[in-house]
Design a protein around this motif. Sequence first.
Motif, PDB file in Angstrom:
ATOM      1  N   GLU A   1      -9.790  -2.793   8.602  1.00 15.44           N
ATOM      2  CA  GLU A   1      -9.564  -2.471   7.199  1.00 15.44           C
ATOM      3  C   GLU A   1      -8.794  -1.161   7.133  1.00 15.44           C
ATOM      4  OE1 GLU A   1     -12.766  -2.863   4.055  1.00 15.44           O
ATOM      5  OE2 GLU A   1     -12.539  -0.676   4.186  1.00 15.44           O
ATOM      6  N   SER A   2      -7.766  -1.096   6.266  1.00 12.08           N
ATOM      7  CA  SER A   2      -6.924   0.097   6.157  1.00 12.08           C
ATOM      8  C   SER A   2      -6.784   0.513   4.704  1.00 12.08           C
ATOM      9  CB  SER A   2      -5.520  -0.179   6.697  1.00 12.08           C
ATOM     10  OG  SER A   2      -5.574  -0.684   7.998  1.00 12.08           O
ATOM     11  N   ARG A   3      -6.776   1.804   4.474  1.00 19.24           N
ATOM     12  CA  ARG A   3      -6.475   2.346   3.153  1.00 19.24           C
ATOM     13  C   ARG A   3      -4.969   2.506   3.079  1.00 19.24           C
ATOM     14  NH1 ARG A   3      -8.859   8.034   0.680  1.00 19.24           N
ATOM     15  NH2 ARG A   3      -7.884   7.839  -1.380  1.00 19.24           N
ATOM     16  N   ILE A   4      -4.326   1.829   2.129  1.00 10.18           N
ATOM     17  CA  ILE A   4      -2.869   1.852   2.007  1.00 10.18           C
ATOM     18  C   ILE A   4      -2.414   3.043   1.180  1.00 10.18           C
ATOM     19  CG2 ILE A   4      -0.849   0.559   1.181  1.00 10.18           C
ATOM     20  CD1 ILE A   4      -2.295  -0.633   3.681  1.00 10.18           C
ATOM     21  N   THR A   5      -3.100   3.323   0.078  1.00 12.50           N
ATOM     22  CA  THR A   5      -2.718   4.443  -0.779  1.00 12.50           C
ATOM     23  C   THR A   5      -3.787   5.530  -0.695  1.00 12.50           C
ATOM     24  OG1 THR A   5      -3.778   3.434  -2.688  1.00 12.50           O
ATOM     25  CG2 THR A   5      -1.434   2.966  -2.369  1.00 12.50           C
ATOM     26  N   THR A   6      -3.343   6.794  -0.784  1.00 17.73           N
ATOM     27  CA  THR A   6      -4.283   7.907  -0.646  1.00 17.73           C
ATOM     28  C   THR A   6      -4.043   8.987  -1.686  1.00 17.73           C
ATOM     29  OG1 THR A   6      -2.817   8.945   0.962  1.00 17.73           O
ATOM     30  CG2 THR A   6      -4.582   7.568   1.837  1.00 17.73           C
TER      31      THR A   6
ATOM     32  N   ALA B   1       3.919  -4.035  -2.123  1.00 16.96           N
ATOM     33  CA  ALA B   1       4.576  -3.319  -3.213  1.00 16.96           C
ATOM     34  C   ALA B   1       3.562  -3.098  -4.322  1.00 16.96           C
ATOM     35  CB  ALA B   1       5.771  -4.118  -3.737  1.00 16.96           C
ATOM     36  N   TRP B   2       3.666  -1.967  -5.029  1.00 14.93           N
ATOM     37  CA  TRP B   2       2.751  -1.674  -6.118  1.00 14.93           C
ATOM     38  C   TRP B   2       3.390  -0.723  -7.114  1.00 14.93           C
ATOM     39  CZ3 TRP B   2       2.453   0.597  -1.377  1.00 14.93           C
ATOM     40  CH2 TRP B   2       2.432   1.990  -1.336  1.00 14.93           C
ATOM     41  N   ALA B   3       2.769  -0.622  -8.294  1.00 21.36           N
ATOM     42  CA  ALA B   3       3.171   0.346  -9.309  1.00 21.36           C
ATOM     43  C   ALA B   3       2.253   1.556  -9.182  1.00 21.36           C
ATOM     44  CB  ALA B   3       3.068  -0.264 -10.699  1.00 21.36           C
ATOM     45  N   ASP B   4       2.829   2.746  -9.286  1.00 25.92           N
ATOM     46  CA  ASP B   4       2.105   3.983  -9.004  1.00 25.92           C
ATOM     47  C   ASP B   4       2.534   5.037 -10.023  1.00 25.92           C
ATOM     48  OD1 ASP B   4       1.588   6.567  -7.751  1.00 25.92           O
ATOM     49  OD2 ASP B   4       1.294   5.468  -5.888  1.00 25.92           O
ATOM     50  N   ASN B   5       1.567   5.731 -10.626  1.00 25.10           N
ATOM     51  CA  ASN B   5       1.919   6.710 -11.653  1.00 25.10           C
ATOM     52  C   ASN B   5       1.781   8.158 -11.177  1.00 25.10           C
ATOM     53  OD1 ASN B   5      -0.825   7.060 -11.700  1.00 25.10           O
ATOM     54  ND2 ASN B   5      -1.063   6.720 -13.889  1.00 25.10           N
ATOM     55  N   ARG B   6       1.931   8.425  -9.922  1.00 23.56           N
ATOM     56  CA  ARG B   6       1.774   9.789  -9.393  1.00 23.56           C
ATOM     57  C   ARG B   6       2.822  10.767  -9.923  1.00 23.56           C
ATOM     58  NH1 ARG B   6       3.535   8.585  -3.176  1.00 23.56           N
ATOM     59  NH2 ARG B   6       2.660   6.587  -3.707  1.00 23.56           N
ATOM     60  N   ASN B   7       3.944  10.268 -10.434  1.00 25.04           N
ATOM     61  CA  ASN B   7       5.009  11.133 -10.950  1.00 25.04           C
ATOM     62  C   ASN B   7       5.011  11.224 -12.476  1.00 25.04           C
ATOM     63  OD1 ASN B   7       6.195  11.693  -8.329  1.00 25.04           O
ATOM     64  ND2 ASN B   7       6.739   9.524  -8.357  1.00 25.04           N
ATOM     65  N   GLY B   8       3.942  10.756 -13.123  1.00 23.28           N
ATOM     66  CA  GLY B   8       3.851  10.842 -14.573  1.00 23.28           C
ATOM     67  C   GLY B   8       4.306   9.584 -15.287  1.00 23.28           C
ATOM     68  N   ASN B   9       4.885   8.657 -14.587  1.00 25.55           N
ATOM     69  CA  ASN B   9       5.237   7.345 -15.115  1.00 25.55           C
ATOM     70  C   ASN B   9       5.082   6.353 -13.966  1.00 25.55           C
ATOM     71  OD1 ASN B   9       7.765   8.517 -13.919  1.00 25.55           O
ATOM     72  ND2 ASN B   9       8.492   6.450 -14.342  1.00 25.55           N
ATOM     73  N   TYR B  10       5.037   5.079 -14.294  1.00 28.42           N
ATOM     74  CA  TYR B  10       4.848   4.073 -13.245  1.00 28.42           C
ATOM     75  C   TYR B  10       6.162   3.773 -12.551  1.00 28.42           C
ATOM     76  CZ  TYR B  10       0.055   3.295 -14.534  1.00 28.42           C
ATOM     77  OH  TYR B  10      -1.283   3.467 -14.753  1.00 28.42           O
ATOM     78  N   ASP B  11       6.155   3.941 -11.222  1.00 29.58           N
ATOM     79  CA  ASP B  11       7.274   3.585 -10.354  1.00 29.58           C
ATOM     80  C   ASP B  11       6.806   2.540  -9.364  1.00 29.58           C
ATOM     81  OD1 ASP B  11       9.367   5.451 -11.189  1.00 29.58           O
ATOM     82  OD2 ASP B  11       8.038   7.017 -10.437  1.00 29.58           O
ATOM     83  N   ILE B  12       7.754   1.875  -8.735  1.00 27.38           N
ATOM     84  CA  ILE B  12       7.442   0.879  -7.716  1.00 27.38           C
ATOM     85  C   ILE B  12       7.540   1.552  -6.349  1.00 27.38           C
ATOM     86  CG2 ILE B  12       8.083  -1.358  -6.703  1.00 27.38           C
ATOM     87  CD1 ILE B  12       7.059  -1.513  -9.613  1.00 27.38           C
TER      88      ILE B  12
ATOM     89  N   ASN C   1       5.350  -0.415   4.359  1.00 23.83           N
ATOM     90  CA  ASN C   1       5.652  -1.301   5.485  1.00 23.83           C
ATOM     91  C   ASN C   1       4.437  -1.305   6.400  1.00 23.83           C
ATOM     92  OD1 ASN C   1       6.514  -2.155   8.162  1.00 23.83           O
ATOM     93  ND2 ASN C   1       8.577  -2.165   7.305  1.00 23.83           N
ATOM     94  N   ILE C   2       3.765  -2.426   6.514  1.00 20.23           N
ATOM     95  CA  ILE C   2       2.543  -2.537   7.299  1.00 20.23           C
ATOM     96  C   ILE C   2       2.814  -2.252   8.775  1.00 20.23           C
ATOM     97  CG2 ILE C   2       0.727  -4.129   8.062  1.00 20.23           C
ATOM     98  CD1 ILE C   2       1.141  -5.563   5.314  1.00 20.23           C
ATOM     99  N   THR C   3       3.933  -2.720   9.290  1.00 19.63           N
ATOM    100  CA  THR C   3       4.257  -2.548  10.707  1.00 19.63           C
ATOM    101  C   THR C   3       4.490  -1.095  11.072  1.00 19.63           C
ATOM    102  OG1 THR C   3       5.262  -4.746  10.700  1.00 19.63           O
ATOM    103  CG2 THR C   3       5.800  -3.305  12.561  1.00 19.63           C
ATOM    104  N   THR C   4       5.287  -0.388  10.266  1.00 20.36           N
ATOM    105  CA  THR C   4       5.643   0.993  10.601  1.00 20.36           C
ATOM    106  C   THR C   4       4.720   2.023   9.956  1.00 20.36           C
ATOM    107  OG1 THR C   4       7.148   1.230   8.710  1.00 20.36           O
ATOM    108  CG2 THR C   4       8.081   0.332  10.773  1.00 20.36           C
ATOM    109  N   GLY C   5       3.998   1.627   8.906  1.00 22.49           N
ATOM    110  CA  GLY C   5       3.155   2.566   8.185  1.00 22.49           C
ATOM    111  C   GLY C   5       3.932   3.449   7.223  1.00 22.49           C
ATOM    112  N   VAL C   6       5.220   3.173   7.038  1.00 23.77           N
ATOM    113  CA  VAL C   6       6.074   4.001   6.197  1.00 23.77           C
ATOM    114  C   VAL C   6       5.989   3.536   4.745  1.00 23.77           C
ATOM    115  CG1 VAL C   6       8.472   4.671   5.728  1.00 23.77           C
ATOM    116  CG2 VAL C   6       7.645   4.544   8.086  1.00 23.77           C
ATOM    117  N   GLU C   7       5.808   4.520   3.843  1.00 26.03           N
ATOM    118  CA  GLU C   7       5.813   4.257   2.409  1.00 26.03           C
ATOM    119  C   GLU C   7       7.153   4.680   1.838  1.00 26.03           C
ATOM    120  OE1 GLU C   7       3.933   6.741  -1.064  1.00 26.03           O
ATOM    121  OE2 GLU C   7       2.376   5.483  -0.138  1.00 26.03           O
ATOM    122  N   SER C   8       7.703   3.862   0.931  1.00 23.46           N
ATOM    123  CA  SER C   8       8.994   4.163   0.304  1.00 23.46           C
ATOM    124  C   SER C   8       8.868   4.055  -1.204  1.00 23.46           C
ATOM    125  CB  SER C   8      10.059   3.162   0.757  1.00 23.46           C
ATOM    126  OG  SER C   8      10.163   3.142   2.156  1.00 23.46           O
TER     127      SER C   8
END
Length: 182
Positions: free
Chosen positions: A81-86, A106-117, A121-128
């Motif tokens: 089990e892995s936590r994807i967002t922190t 892929a997900w919507a995230d409001n960390r910047n004050g509005n929702y962005d996509i 990448n599960i293989t590399t662990g890189v978030e974009s």
Amino acid sequence: MKATITGFKLYLILFALLVLTALFSLSFFVSTPALALESRITTNAANQEVPAIYGNKIVWEDYRNGVGIDIYMDDLTTGVESRITTYTVDQDAFPAVYAIYGNKIAWADNRNGNYDIYMHNITTGVESRITTNANNQGFPAIYGDKIVWMDTRNGNLDIYMYNRSEERRVGKECRSRWSPYH
């Protein structure tokens, strides 16, 4: 007098045995939980909701960290089990706004004050970060190298697509006006 079974009687006996066997098998399967093909994926005391699955990977909303909603993943092949967002803000809105396909989430995230996509990448662990527009983007869907989402940047609901680091409009105004982004 000798007892004989005619062809028709034999057919009735065999049919009755077949029906009884089928009923017994069905009853045995339904009433025997130990043989059910279900298993519990999450065991944390907090709520885990709205799962999505692709292949052997399951993702869901998770409330265990106390601040916002995180996205977790379970790899059924490895049992890990892995936590994807922190982050300390919700990584989604109502209703669930994440998707999984292949090795990408892929997900919507409001960390910047509005929702962005965003994409992980599960293989590399890189978030974009996929979108950077000041308006809200949400409800992503993913297939292959493409991510599509609902976008409010033009004052109405449009559909946009990401493909190989390129953002472009691919749809016309959505007719539905309901959205948590208004």
